[in-house]
Design a protein around this motif. Structure first.
Motif, mmCIF file in Angstrom:
data_model
loop_
_atom_site.group_PDB
_atom_site.id
_atom_site.type_symbol
_atom_site.label_atom_id
_atom_site.label_comp_id
_atom_site.label_asym_id
_atom_site.label_seq_id
_atom_site.Cartn_x
_atom_site.Cartn_y
_atom_site.Cartn_z
ATOM 1 N N ASN A 1 0.830 -1.203 0.000
ATOM 2 C CA ASN A 1 0.000 0.000 0.000
ATOM 3 C C ASN A 1 0.865 1.255 0.000
ATOM 4 O OD1 ASN A 1 -2.453 1.216 -0.102
ATOM 5 N ND2 ASN A 1 -2.792 1.187 2.090
ATOM 6 N N SER A 2 2.057 1.194 -0.552
ATOM 7 C CA SER A 2 2.977 2.314 -0.553
ATOM 8 C C SER A 2 2.818 3.129 -1.834
ATOM 9 C CB SER A 2 4.404 1.797 -0.427
ATOM 10 O OG SER A 2 5.315 2.850 -0.581
ATOM 11 N N LEU B 1 6.515 18.174 -10.670
ATOM 12 C CA LEU B 1 6.825 18.004 -9.246
ATOM 13 C C LEU B 1 5.656 18.408 -8.357
ATOM 14 C CD1 LEU B 1 10.534 19.162 -9.012
ATOM 15 C CD2 LEU B 1 9.636 16.862 -8.739
ATOM 16 N N LEU B 2 4.997 19.505 -8.689
ATOM 17 C CA LEU B 2 3.821 19.906 -7.915
ATOM 18 C C LEU B 2 2.702 18.877 -8.030
ATOM 19 C CD1 LEU B 2 3.713 23.742 -8.634
ATOM 20 C CD2 LEU B 2 4.346 22.601 -6.493
ATOM 21 N N ALA C 1 0.817 12.515 -3.908
ATOM 22 C CA ALA C 1 1.313 11.863 -2.697
ATOM 23 C C ALA C 1 0.507 12.287 -1.482
ATOM 24 C CB ALA C 1 2.794 12.181 -2.504
ATOM 25 N N ILE C 2 0.161 13.563 -1.407
ATOM 26 C CA ILE C 2 -0.649 14.035 -0.279
ATOM 27 C C ILE C 2 -2.035 13.428 -0.321
ATOM 28 C CG2 ILE C 2 -1.762 16.081 0.706
ATOM 29 C CD1 ILE C 2 0.787 17.626 -0.046
ATOM 30 N N SER C 3 -2.662 13.405 -1.493
ATOM 31 C CA SER C 3 -4.003 12.817 -1.580
ATOM 32 C C SER C 3 -3.956 11.313 -1.325
ATOM 33 C CB SER C 3 -4.643 13.105 -2.937
ATOM 34 O OG SER C 3 -3.930 12.478 -3.968
ATOM 35 N N PHE C 4 -2.871 10.640 -1.729
ATOM 36 C CA PHE C 4 -2.723 9.212 -1.454
ATOM 37 C C PHE C 4 -2.592 8.959 0.044
ATOM 38 C CE2 PHE C 4 -0.142 5.396 -0.895
ATOM 39 C CZ PHE C 4 -0.860 4.484 -1.644
ATOM 40 N N SER C 5 -1.812 9.801 0.734
ATOM 41 C CA SER C 5 -1.638 9.600 2.169
ATOM 42 C C SER C 5 -2.903 9.929 2.946
ATOM 43 C CB SER C 5 -0.464 10.423 2.684
ATOM 44 O OG SER C 5 -0.757 11.799 2.578
#
Length: 130
Positions: free
Chosen positions: A26-27, A104-105, A111-115
């Motif tokens: 789940n990474s 990059l943005l 990554a933020i929405s995934f976390s």
């Protein structure tokens, strides 16, 4: 976890640290990447050729747009004079930097929405309205 142990003696012993196990299935970095999921057109069998074409053309187009909109302030005659004087590689490098910042943005946003979606204790069926 690591910490102090006391045996009722004056000696202090340390407990070994336990290694944290990461969720490998789940990474964010372990997700599968497929050409079909990209917004660019990759015909089957010609992925590398089209990737090279996109690598050359997209930054150059972004550099031209930056020069036209920001540098010459949408003045067509000044833009033509500037493009005649500037080299291909300078225009490409400007566009490459612009696209690199955008990518990059976008990666940081994903990554933020995934976390946030995979946070412990979060409701799995909740979707943010678009």
């Amino acid at each position: 976890m690591g910490g102090l142990l006391n045996d009722n003696n004056d000696s202090i012993k340390f407990r070994p640290h336990e290694k944290k196990k990461f969720k490998s299935e789940n990474s964010f970095g372990k997700q599968e990447i497929r050409y079909e999921d990209t917004p660019l057109f990759f015909p089957p069998g010609f992925e590398k050729i089209f990737l090279f074409i996109y690598f050359i053309s997209l930054p150059y187009i972004a550099g031209l747009l930056f020069l036209f909109i920001y540098v010459t302030q949408s003045d067509y005659e000044a833009f033509l004079l500037l493009v005649q004087e500037s080299s291909f590689i300078v225009t490409w490098a400007i566009g490459y930097e612009i696209l690199a910042v955008i990518v990059l943005l976008y990666i940081i946003k994903m990554a933020i929405s995934f976390s946030v979606q995979n946070k412990r204790g979060a409701k799995k069926d909740f979707k943010r309205p678009v």
